[in-house]
Design a protein around this motif. Structure first.
Motif, mmCIF file in Angstrom:
data_model
loop_
_atom_site.group_PDB
_atom_site.id
_atom_site.type_symbol
_atom_site.label_atom_id
_atom_site.label_comp_id
_atom_site.label_asym_id
_atom_site.label_seq_id
_atom_site.Cartn_x
_atom_site.Cartn_y
_atom_site.Cartn_z
ATOM 1 N N PHE A 145 0.836 -1.204 0.000
ATOM 2 C CA PHE A 145 0.000 0.000 0.000
ATOM 3 C C PHE A 145 0.869 1.252 0.000
ATOM 4 C CE2 PHE A 145 -3.381 -2.451 2.677
ATOM 5 C CZ PHE A 145 -3.760 -3.161 1.552
ATOM 6 N N ASP A 146 1.931 1.217 0.790
ATOM 7 C CA ASP A 146 2.814 2.372 0.926
ATOM 8 C C ASP A 146 3.515 2.701 -0.399
ATOM 9 O OD1 ASP A 146 3.794 4.386 2.593
ATOM 10 O OD2 ASP A 146 5.656 3.287 2.982
ATOM 11 N N LEU A 147 3.725 1.674 -1.238
ATOM 12 C CA LEU A 147 4.368 1.878 -2.542
ATOM 13 C C LEU A 147 3.400 2.381 -3.608
ATOM 14 C CD1 LEU A 147 6.757 -1.200 -2.861
ATOM 15 C CD2 LEU A 147 7.407 1.197 -2.613
ATOM 16 N N GLY A 148 2.104 2.389 -3.296
ATOM 17 C CA GLY A 148 1.148 2.930 -4.251
ATOM 18 C C GLY A 148 0.145 1.956 -4.827
ATOM 19 N N ALA A 149 0.031 0.750 -4.230
ATOM 20 C CA ALA A 149 -0.984 -0.199 -4.703
ATOM 21 C C ALA A 149 -2.374 0.418 -4.564
ATOM 22 C CB ALA A 149 -0.922 -1.498 -3.902
ATOM 23 N N ALA A 150 -3.261 0.046 -5.484
ATOM 24 C CA ALA A 150 -4.631 0.566 -5.473
ATOM 25 C C ALA A 150 -5.513 -0.136 -4.455
ATOM 26 C CB ALA A 150 -5.249 0.411 -6.859
ATOM 27 N N GLY A 151 -4.922 -1.042 -3.703
ATOM 28 C CA GLY A 151 -5.657 -1.850 -2.739
ATOM 29 C C GLY A 151 -5.123 -3.263 -2.797
ATOM 30 N N ALA A 152 -5.923 -4.217 -2.352
ATOM 31 C CA ALA A 152 -5.489 -5.604 -2.347
ATOM 32 C C ALA A 152 -6.676 -6.529 -2.562
ATOM 33 C CB ALA A 152 -4.784 -5.948 -1.040
ATOM 34 N N ILE A 153 -6.374 -7.648 -3.228
ATOM 35 C CA ILE A 153 -7.319 -8.767 -3.336
ATOM 36 C C ILE A 153 -6.482 -9.975 -2.943
ATOM 37 C CG2 ILE A 153 -8.976 -9.995 -4.811
ATOM 38 C CD1 ILE A 153 -8.801 -7.598 -6.758
ATOM 39 N N SER A 154 -6.373 -10.218 -1.652
ATOM 40 C CA SER A 154 -5.350 -11.109 -1.142
ATOM 41 C C SER A 154 -5.865 -11.874 0.064
ATOM 42 C CB SER A 154 -4.130 -10.256 -0.756
ATOM 43 O OG SER A 154 -3.034 -11.049 -0.447
ATOM 44 N N ALA A 155 -5.415 -13.121 0.212
ATOM 45 C CA ALA A 155 -5.994 -14.020 1.209
ATOM 46 C C ALA A 155 -5.928 -13.476 2.622
ATOM 47 C CB ALA A 155 -5.297 -15.379 1.143
ATOM 48 N N ILE A 156 -4.869 -12.737 2.953
ATOM 49 C CA ILE A 156 -4.751 -12.229 4.318
ATOM 50 C C ILE A 156 -5.931 -11.323 4.696
ATOM 51 C CG2 ILE A 156 -3.371 -10.162 3.775
ATOM 52 C CD1 ILE A 156 -1.697 -10.893 6.326
ATOM 53 N N LEU A 157 -6.535 -10.695 3.689
ATOM 54 C CA LEU A 157 -7.674 -9.816 3.950
ATOM 55 C C LEU A 157 -8.874 -10.592 4.472
ATOM 56 C CD1 LEU A 157 -7.689 -7.703 0.632
ATOM 57 C CD2 LEU A 157 -6.111 -7.537 2.555
ATOM 58 N N SER A 158 -9.035 -11.829 4.000
ATOM 59 C CA SER A 158 -10.192 -12.622 4.418
ATOM 60 C C SER A 158 -9.988 -13.230 5.795
ATOM 61 C CB SER A 158 -10.494 -13.726 3.396
ATOM 62 O OG SER A 158 -9.407 -14.608 3.274
ATOM 63 N N VAL A 159 -8.723 -13.428 6.205
ATOM 64 C CA VAL A 159 -8.444 -13.966 7.532
ATOM 65 C C VAL A 159 -8.445 -12.855 8.574
ATOM 66 C CG1 VAL A 159 -6.828 -15.323 8.923
ATOM 67 C CG2 VAL A 159 -7.059 -15.797 6.476
ATOM 68 N N PHE A 160 -7.863 -11.717 8.213
ATOM 69 C CA PHE A 160 -7.755 -10.582 9.130
ATOM 70 C C PHE A 160 -8.355 -9.324 8.486
ATOM 71 C CE2 PHE A 160 -4.001 -13.291 10.027
ATOM 72 C CZ PHE A 160 -4.301 -13.658 11.338
ATOM 73 N N PRO A 161 -9.666 -9.292 8.278
ATOM 74 C CA PRO A 161 -10.248 -8.151 7.561
ATOM 75 C C PRO A 161 -10.141 -6.830 8.309
ATOM 76 C CG PRO A 161 -11.979 -9.614 8.376
ATOM 77 C CD PRO A 161 -10.685 -10.326 8.585
ATOM 78 N N ARG A 162 -10.305 -6.839 9.622
ATOM 79 C CA ARG A 162 -10.239 -5.572 10.366
ATOM 80 C C ARG A 162 -8.832 -4.981 10.331
ATOM 81 N NH1 ARG A 162 -14.824 -4.280 12.728
ATOM 82 N NH2 ARG A 162 -16.342 -5.943 13.172
ATOM 83 N N GLU A 163 -7.840 -5.825 10.570
ATOM 84 C CA GLU A 163 -6.468 -5.349 10.532
ATOM 85 C C GLU A 163 -6.095 -4.855 9.133
ATOM 86 O OE1 GLU A 163 -6.554 -8.664 13.677
ATOM 87 O OE2 GLU A 163 -7.570 -8.165 11.806
ATOM 88 N N SER A 164 -6.597 -5.541 8.107
ATOM 89 C CA SER A 164 -6.297 -5.142 6.731
ATOM 90 C C SER A 164 -6.927 -3.792 6.401
ATOM 91 C CB SER A 164 -6.789 -6.211 5.747
ATOM 92 O OG SER A 164 -6.131 -7.440 5.973
#
Length: 291
Positions: A199-218
């Motif tokens: 994200f810090d490098l400029g990604a437009a967001g994420a579609i990545s497995a960690i988001l489904s395990v830790f959605p609040r932290e993501s």
């Protein structure tokens, strides 16, 4: 009108029953956990959702289920993982009919059927022209990677290719995509253990497995990137780092589902033949996630 494809878009697991059929009630629970955490949309039928095992009609069923829970602003992205252009187009059309707002399409994967770069250009061009939905390239096949140059060509010369989910080559490959296309295409993070750094490098967001395990932290990491709170963003990334190291590799879905069990969730079974997780691997996951 196209929905905004940015931010935290978790790929939802597909919970199966022991007989291999989809348990939609458990899928709904997983969707709600992410949506209640404040995510920007959901994705079904990706690698996390065991997409290559899903028939077109099963993808459609998952899309219709997701549409019951998302808001008007939140997109539903459907994974498309097929071995030829014809089948990818067919799956895309079924996804569109079911209400998908975008499709996330892998390059073809079977080794002896891997085309050259022109073949992959024609593959995505055909999906753009025939499905007429926003297309996200899911760059996840090591033997058939989409180069930054081909990504730019697709952005410049097709109507519906909008972005790329960068899953091979790590954070360096994500940065190469960003440097090549600039603001003309969206680059989504999928380097789970360094998601805030992406994200810090400029990604437009994420579609990545960690988001489904830790959605609040993501979601919090995404906000940290937008507000410039680098200290908090890096601290969240560091807190999840060891947990993620014990999940990656082959048979990823069954390890991820076991981790969800450890967290008190109901992920269901994986679809055969991914049916067995050794006790030693379970022990490592338990010990890491219970710290």
């Amino acid at each position: 009108m196209e929905k905004k494809l940015e931010g935290i878009i978790p790929p939802i697991i597909t919970p199966f029953r022991e007989d291999g059929t989809i348990d939609l009630k458990l899928a709904e629970k997983e969707m709600k956990i992410s949506l209640d955490a404040g995510v920007d949309g959901v994705s079904v039928g990706g690698s996390t959702g065991e997409g290559p095992t899903l028939r077109d009609e099963e993808l459609a069923e998952l899309i219709r289920t997701a549409k019951k829970y998302v808001s008007e602003e939140q997109p539903v992205v459907c994974g498309i993982m097929r071995t030829c252009t014809r089948d990818a187009v067919r799956a895309g059309l079924e996804a569109k009919k079911a209400g998908a707002d975008a499709v996330m399409v892998t390059p073809t994967a079977y080794n002896v059927l891997v085309p050259n770069e022109e073949g992959m250009y024609q593959f995505y061009k055909a999906i753009s022209e025939e499905v007429k939905l926003p297309v996200i390239i899911y760059n996840v096949i090591p033997q058939n990677t989409i180069t930054p140059g081909l990504f730019k060509k697709l952005i410049d010369h097709t109507e519906y290719v909008r972005g790329i989910k960068q899953s091979v080559g790590g954070i360096q490959a994500l940065y190469a995509d960003i440097m090549t296309v600039g603001d003309t295409g969206k680059v989504y993070a999928a380097t789970d253990d360094m998601i805030y750094s992406c994200f810090d490098l400029g990604a437009a967001g994420a579609i990545s497995a960690i988001l489904s395990v830790f959605p609040r932290e993501s979601c919090e990491m995404w906000q940290c990137a937008k507000t410039g709170d680098h200290k908090r963003g890096l601290a969240l990334q560091a807190a999840l780092y060891d947990k993620w190291q014990c999940l990656g590799g082959n048979q990823f879905p069954i390890r991820l589902k076991y981790a969800l069990e450890v967290l008190g969730r109901e992920p269901g079974y994986c679809r055969s033949p991914i049916t067995y997780l050794p006790e030693e691997e379970k022990r490592k996951i338990r010990e890491t996630f219970e710290r």
